[in-house]
Motif scaffolding. Structure first.
Motif, mmCIF file in Angstrom:
data_model
loop_
_atom_site.group_PDB
_atom_site.id
_atom_site.type_symbol
_atom_site.label_atom_id
_atom_site.label_comp_id
_atom_site.label_asym_id
_atom_site.label_seq_id
_atom_site.Cartn_x
_atom_site.Cartn_y
_atom_site.Cartn_z
ATOM 1 N N PRO A 24 4.593 11.540 58.742
ATOM 2 C CA PRO A 24 4.037 12.873 59.015
ATOM 3 C C PRO A 24 3.737 13.017 60.502
ATOM 4 N N ASN A 25 4.019 14.186 61.063
ATOM 5 C CA ASN A 25 3.691 14.395 62.469
ATOM 6 C C ASN A 25 2.388 15.189 62.570
ATOM 7 N N GLU A 26 2.047 15.626 63.781
ATOM 8 C CA GLU A 26 0.760 16.284 63.999
ATOM 9 C C GLU A 26 0.628 17.557 63.164
ATOM 10 N N GLU A 27 1.724 18.285 62.994
ATOM 11 C CA GLU A 27 1.664 19.515 62.214
ATOM 12 C C GLU A 27 1.392 19.221 60.742
ATOM 13 N N ASP A 28 2.033 18.183 60.207
ATOM 14 C CA ASP A 28 1.791 17.806 58.811
ATOM 15 C C ASP A 28 0.343 17.386 58.604
ATOM 16 N N ILE A 29 -0.171 16.588 59.529
ATOM 17 C CA ILE A 29 -1.553 16.110 59.425
ATOM 18 C C ILE A 29 -2.536 17.257 59.597
ATOM 19 N N SER A 30 -2.218 18.178 60.507
ATOM 20 C CA SER A 30 -3.096 19.329 60.734
ATOM 21 C C SER A 30 -3.246 20.165 59.470
ATOM 22 N N PHE A 31 -2.155 20.294 58.705
ATOM 23 C CA PHE A 31 -2.222 21.049 57.456
ATOM 24 C C PHE A 31 -3.171 20.369 56.477
ATOM 25 N N ILE A 32 -3.081 19.032 56.380
ATOM 26 C CA ILE A 32 -3.995 18.290 55.496
ATOM 27 C C ILE A 32 -5.431 18.469 55.962
ATOM 28 N N GLU A 33 -5.657 18.379 57.262
ATOM 29 C CA GLU A 33 -7.013 18.507 57.790
ATOM 30 C C GLU A 33 -7.595 19.890 57.515
ATOM 31 N N THR A 34 -6.745 20.911 57.633
ATOM 32 C CA THR A 34 -7.219 22.289 57.439
ATOM 33 C C THR A 34 -7.413 22.626 55.973
ATOM 34 N N GLU A 35 -6.439 22.254 55.160
ATOM 35 C CA GLU A 35 -6.444 22.676 53.762
ATOM 36 C C GLU A 35 -7.256 21.756 52.844
#
Length: 277
Positions: A24-35
């Motif tokens: 997972p890259n930063e965008e994938d991780i950011s989605f997990i962090e947000t959602e």
């Protein structure tokens, strides 16, 4: 006689050169962090345990509260030794279990969140998918969340010649994306999957000068380790379509959201968040 290799032992020792979209890259991780993570912080009093399928460091090192127990489950002792045991972000309440996702050694209704990243590609479809989903539904509390990023195949199979032409022309962003495109294109059906060794054989048949190709593309020669791992590997990968994922997973969970990242071929690597009934 051909000697089968230990796929995951070799994979784990090459972890430092594994990149997106295999990880997972930063965008994938950011989605997990947000959602997931951000919402959990609003109500941490009811969140006690998170289960991670595999030992993905990017998940383990998220900014979890110290009072949340993290349990990672992986079938490979080498992955645990070379990735989990070397992770410096472990805090209290961090546990790893050597075991199979089809038979998770945890009690019913014991966790609040389950995270997975590309895990189902390692399984045969649909039998092992169903076995794992049954286990995840069993251990996940009612209303608990299950998030997974998937490696999909496109609805229309790519031609192998086109993929190699794109590679040589510099039209593929990175080597890991090339490997995934090639693997998905070689698969005849999701049920049949694709033997990892066959991916390597097609690579060797089409690329006689791998060092030269990677040098021309400006890519590290160390990346070749990540496809050489495939040689003589007994592993078989599976690449479902998005429709196959939604139909099968919908038998167990309710889909809450589906995020398609904006990086190259992002439509093939969505993260879907499901909820247990």
């Amino acid at each position: 006689m051909t000697v089968k290799n230990n796929h995951w032992q070799k994979f784990s020792t090459n972890w430092e050169v594994i990149g997106s979209p295999l990880r997972p890259n930063e965008e994938d991780i950011s989605f997990i962090e947000t959602e997931i993570l951000a919402k959990l912080k609003l109500n941490l009093s009811i969140i006690y345990r998170v289960v991670i399928l595999g030992v993905t460091p990017d998940f383990i090192s998220l900014s979890w509260s110290d009072n949340i127990e993290i349990i990672a489950i992986d079938k490979s002792s080498e992955m645990i030794a070379n990735i989990w045991n070397k992770n410096e972000n472990h805090k209290k309440k961090r546990t790893v279990i050597l075991g199979h996702w089809q038979n998770i050694p945890l009690p019913d209704n014991c966790c609040d969140i389950i995270l997975a990243d590309g895990c189902f590609t390692q399984l045969d479809y649909p039998n092992s998918y169903n076995q794992v989903l049954q286990e995840l539904k069993r251990i996940l509390k009612p209303q608990g969340l299950f998030s997974s990023r998937f490696f999909l195949r496109p609805s229309q199979t790519e031609k192998i010649t086109n993929i190699f032409c794109d590679l040589k022309a510099g039209n593929i962003g990175n080597f890991h994306l090339f490997k995934l495109r090639l693997a998905a294109a070689l698969q005849k059906s999701t049920e049949a999957g694709i033997p990892v060794d066959y991916i390597y054989q097609i690579w060797k048949e089409n690329i006689s000068n791998p060092d030269e190709i990677l040098h021309q593309l400006g890519w590290s020669l160390d990346l070749l380790k990540t496809i050489n791992v495939y040689e003589n590997s007994p592993s078989i990968y599976s690449f479902p379509t998005l429709e196959e994922v939604k139909n099968l997973f919908g038998n167990y969970f309710t889909e809450l959201s589906c995020n398609f990242p904006h990086y190259e071929q992002g439509s093939l690597f969505p993260t879907i968040i499901f909820q247990n009934s």
